[in-house]
Design a protein around this motif. Structure first.
Motif, mmCIF file in Angstrom:
data_model
loop_
_atom_site.group_PDB
_atom_site.id
_atom_site.type_symbol
_atom_site.label_atom_id
_atom_site.label_comp_id
_atom_site.label_asym_id
_atom_site.label_seq_id
_atom_site.Cartn_x
_atom_site.Cartn_y
_atom_site.Cartn_z
ATOM 1 N N ASP A 45 0.807 -1.220 0.000
ATOM 2 C CA ASP A 45 0.000 0.000 0.000
ATOM 3 C C ASP A 45 0.844 1.277 0.000
ATOM 4 O OD1 ASP A 45 -2.202 -1.578 -0.167
ATOM 5 O OD2 ASP A 45 -2.627 -1.552 1.986
ATOM 6 N N TRP A 46 2.155 1.106 0.086
ATOM 7 C CA TRP A 46 3.054 2.250 -0.112
ATOM 8 C C TRP A 46 3.586 2.253 -1.551
ATOM 9 C CZ3 TRP A 46 6.239 1.903 5.136
ATOM 10 C CH2 TRP A 46 5.432 2.415 6.166
ATOM 11 N N ARG A 47 3.756 1.044 -2.101
ATOM 12 C CA ARG A 47 4.279 0.949 -3.476
ATOM 13 C C ARG A 47 3.231 1.292 -4.518
ATOM 14 N NH1 ARG A 47 5.998 -4.848 -3.702
ATOM 15 N NH2 ARG A 47 6.381 -4.605 -5.916
ATOM 16 N N PHE A 48 1.982 0.964 -4.192
ATOM 17 C CA PHE A 48 0.907 1.185 -5.160
ATOM 18 C C PHE A 48 -0.179 2.054 -4.566
ATOM 19 C CE2 PHE A 48 2.901 -2.835 -6.204
ATOM 20 C CZ PHE A 48 3.130 -2.703 -7.567
ATOM 21 N N LYS A 49 -0.814 2.836 -5.431
ATOM 22 C CA LYS A 49 -1.960 3.628 -4.999
ATOM 23 C C LYS A 49 -3.183 2.728 -4.963
ATOM 24 C CE LYS A 49 -0.054 7.778 -7.105
ATOM 25 N NZ LYS A 49 -0.132 8.615 -8.297
ATOM 26 N N LYS A 50 -4.229 3.262 -4.378
ATOM 27 C CA LYS A 50 -5.464 2.484 -4.237
ATOM 28 C C LYS A 50 -5.966 1.969 -5.594
ATOM 29 C CE LYS A 50 -9.591 1.498 -2.178
ATOM 30 N NZ LYS A 50 -9.883 0.573 -1.121
ATOM 31 N N ASP A 51 -5.770 2.763 -6.663
ATOM 32 C CA ASP A 51 -6.252 2.343 -7.983
ATOM 33 C C ASP A 51 -5.292 1.365 -8.678
ATOM 34 O OD1 ASP A 51 -4.137 3.901 -8.777
ATOM 35 O OD2 ASP A 51 -5.336 5.494 -9.676
ATOM 36 N N GLY A 52 -4.241 0.964 -7.972
ATOM 37 C CA GLY A 52 -3.335 -0.045 -8.526
ATOM 38 C C GLY A 52 -2.154 0.527 -9.294
ATOM 39 N N THR A 53 -2.154 1.868 -9.504
ATOM 40 C CA THR A 53 -1.023 2.465 -10.219
ATOM 41 C C THR A 53 0.170 2.623 -9.269
ATOM 42 O OG1 THR A 53 -1.837 4.671 -9.734
ATOM 43 C CG2 THR A 53 -2.487 3.721 -11.856
#
Lengths: 196, 461
Positions: A45-53
């Motif tokens: 959840d630090w590497r990716f944003k909530k939308d998966g980007t």
């Protein structure tokens, strides 16, 4: 367990304190029944944003930084006992985590998986963090035999502590199960004479 | 003879032998397992051809992944269902007692084991879950372990450990009205920080803990890990003996009396010393709330968020969307969770129901009330609490870990605040982007009724 002797590598600086095991591997990824593949979701959840980007701001996504050593803020690995945190870090490629303080359960889990937790002084950590942040090419050497962490091509180094038994295990790739199973007679004798 | 602490007495009586210049082999009496942290350990044993050494000292339950609605139907999530099936298979194959989903003894491992009398004073207990510290409430040495250690205990009923140092937290005095055991432990952690206990085993002493019920003591010991301590303990006394007596796995008849005589020898000797000691006055404790992303970031409900320039502190406030210096009173809250191994026992629901009785849940609030076990659920119904809660617009769900770690469908949506009786307010703990405010069941109940955080102290006075 893989044998650990000396590691020479660049490092990734994660200057955040109290990194808990929920950040290292969020609970929703704990549904697997084997040990493989957790690296894909390390710090999810630090590497990716909530939308998966991809979150470009997170240090693991910064192409400047690479290496098998994670340099992290104080009290690393607090919270849940999930060994998946150690599996995720090793699966991602880390062999060493450096911090000024480690949570107990995480430290044990790391050692049981050939991931070396190196505890350094707060001053050394802060020096190391700023060095690596500013010079991503900085090479570190972690020598388990001599218990020294040093910065290559510099005078900067510090000794670190490790339990003598655990050190032997890491260097030889032993784990505790072998030791315990070999002591079954002692354990049975203890059971027969329990005082409580 | 030297004076010993409660911890010393239990630890020393479980040392099988010592490795030269190394750790000790510690015997483990009871091993609790659940679906999330055991499958890899079973696999490891199987790969190495090692049998489970003492299956009758293991108790299994399904809790982390389980749905809290429609438990009689097949679990929809494939991975969750497979993990539970794997647990059933592993337990069957290895002759391990399992209280699976739907069983009358099923529940959160740290709620059901004490209820069944598995937890007893003077024992060593482990589980692949950091909140195993809960069982220390009985004067047992209980702590969380990783999966490699789960495999070690399977293989040998022992662990290789270095004896931790000792810490004692003493709280004496009279607690204010509305101050619950949860507030006491949140207060202690807010004073000591999240790593003050690392490397230590903590004993809680003083009349505040002596006067608590077993449920309250479990709430306190449960959160020992949140200040870094591997475990917390409270000396066993008449309250403990009374709780254990006549439970399913408790010693019976003359055996029980013999055990009690032994358990009475366990409390810390007068004059025994600790490596570290802290003392607090009960009068200084108030209902607590957390404002940040670790359990040490707590304030009295009437206080304002402190100002701190530390970057990690500021990052935490940014995540929570709070400002330094502001009060949490009147913050609108849309989600309330009463449950988890910290606060899902009958006493917690009594407190909530007592407050809620005759009132109505606020329209903006989604409240999840999740009992810790089937037995707690049954008791809630038996005592008429379910009716009180339903009359007020609440719905009682089925037992499990639920929204404490959001492995099942009980997830708090992105950006929403949840006033929660659980134990961790880490980023995303209750669902991606969720914001957790830890509090007691009373504060949670009041929030659910008001739709915002209120100064419960004022209300009670």
């Amino acid at each position: 367990m893989e044998k650990f002797i000396t590691i020479q590598s660049r490092a990734i600086p994660l200057s955040i304190e109290n990194v808990d095991t929920d950040q290292i591997i969020p609970a929703r990824f704990l549904k697997a029944t084997d040990r493989k593949g957790f690296g894909d979701n390390v710090f999810r959840d630090w590497r990716f944003k909530k939308d998966g980007t991809v979150n470009e701001e997170f240090v693991l996504n910064d192409s400047k930084y690479s290496g098998h050593i994670l340099v992290a803020g104080d009290n690393f690995g607090c919270g849940s006992s999930r060994e998946h945190a150690a599996w995720a870090l090793t699966d991602y490629g880390f062999k060493v985590v450096i911090s000024s303080f480690f949570a107990d359960i995480f430290k044990g889990n790391a050692l049981n998986n050939g991931l070396l937790p190196v505890q350094v002084s707060a001053d050394f950590l802060s020096e190391l963090l700023s060095l690596v942040e500013n010079n991503p090419e900085t090479e570190l050497e972690v020598n388990l035999e001599k218990q020294i962490i040093s910065v290559k091509y510099s005078e900067l180094s510090e000794d670190f502590e490790i339990d003598a038994y655990k050190k032997t295990c890491m260097i030889n790739g032993y784990d505790d199960i072998d030791y315990l199973v070999n002591n079954k007679e002692l354990i049975e004798a203890f059971e027969a004479n329990k005082i409580y | 003879m030297s004076m010993k602490t409660l911890f010393d007495k239990v630890w020393d009586s479980h040392v099988v032998s010592s490795v030269e210049n190394g750790p000790q082999i510690l015997y483990i009496d009871k091993h609790l397992i659940h679906e999330v942290t055991s499958p890899q350990a079973f696999n490891e044993l199987e790969d190495r051809g090692i049998p489970v050494f003492r299956p009758n000292q293991i108790v299994a339950t399904a809790d982390h992944n389980t749905p809290t609605l429609n438990q009689d139907q097949p679990i929809k999530d494939d991975l969750s269902r497979q993990q539970l099936e794997q647990l059933s298979k592993n337990c069957k194959k290895n002759d391990i007692t399992l209280y699976e989903l739907g069983h009358k003894y099923n529940g959160i491992v740290h709620v059901m084991a004490p209820e069944l009398g598995v937890t007893q004073p003077g024992l060593t207990m482990v589980c692949g879950d950091s909140h195993t510290s809960t069982h220390g409430a009985f004067g047992a040495i209980a702590f969380g372990i990783g999966t490699s250690q789960v495999a070690q205990v399977f293989a040998s009923q022992c662990l290789l450990l270095t004896k931790p140092k000792s810490l004692r937290v003493t709280v004496n005095g009279k607690l204010k009205n509305g101050v619950l055991p949860k507030d006491v432990i949140l207060y202690i952690i807010s004073k000591l920080g999240t790593n003050s206990g690392t490397g230590y085993f903590c004993e809680y002493a003083g009349n505040v803990f002596e006067d608590m019920s077993m449920e309250g003591r479990m709430t306190v010991c449960n959160m020992s890990i949140e200040m870094g301590a591997r475990g917390g303990m409270i000396a066993p006394d008449e309250t403990t003996f009374k709780y254990v007596k006549d439970r399913k796995f408790a010693p019976q008849g003359e055996d029980f009396n013999k055990k009690v005589a032994y358990w009475k020898t366990l409390p810390t000797d007068e004059g025994a010393t600790f490596d570290k000691e802290y003392t607090f006055a009960a009068e200084d404790i108030e209902p607590m709330v957390t404002y940040g992303t670790n359990p040490g970031m707590g304030i009295k409900i009437s206080e304002t968020i402190p100002v701190d320039e530390n970057p990690s502190f500021k990052k935490s406030l940014t995540y929570m969307d709070f400002e330094a210096g502001e009060s949490l009173i009147n913050k609108p809250i849309n989600f309330v969770f009463i449950g988890s191994c910290t606060n899902s026992r009958i006493e917690d629901f009594r407190v909530a129901a007592k407050y809620i009785k005759g009132k109505q849940k606020a329209d903006n609030v989604t409240a999840w009330l999740v009992p810790g076990s089937k037995q707690v659920e049954a008791q809630i119904i038996e005592e008429g609490l379910k009716t009180i809660l339903e009359d007020a617009g609440f719905e009682l769900r089925q037992p499990g870990c639920s929204a404490c770690l959001a492995m099942n469908d009980d997830k708090i949506p992105q950006g929403e605040y949840c006033v929660s009786t659980s134990n961790r307010n880490f980023e995303g703990r209750q669902g991606q982007g969720s914001r957790t405010i830890l509090a007691s069941p009373l504060v949670a109940a009041a929030t659910a009724v008001e739709g915002k955080i209120i100064d419960i102290t004022k209300y009670l006075n």
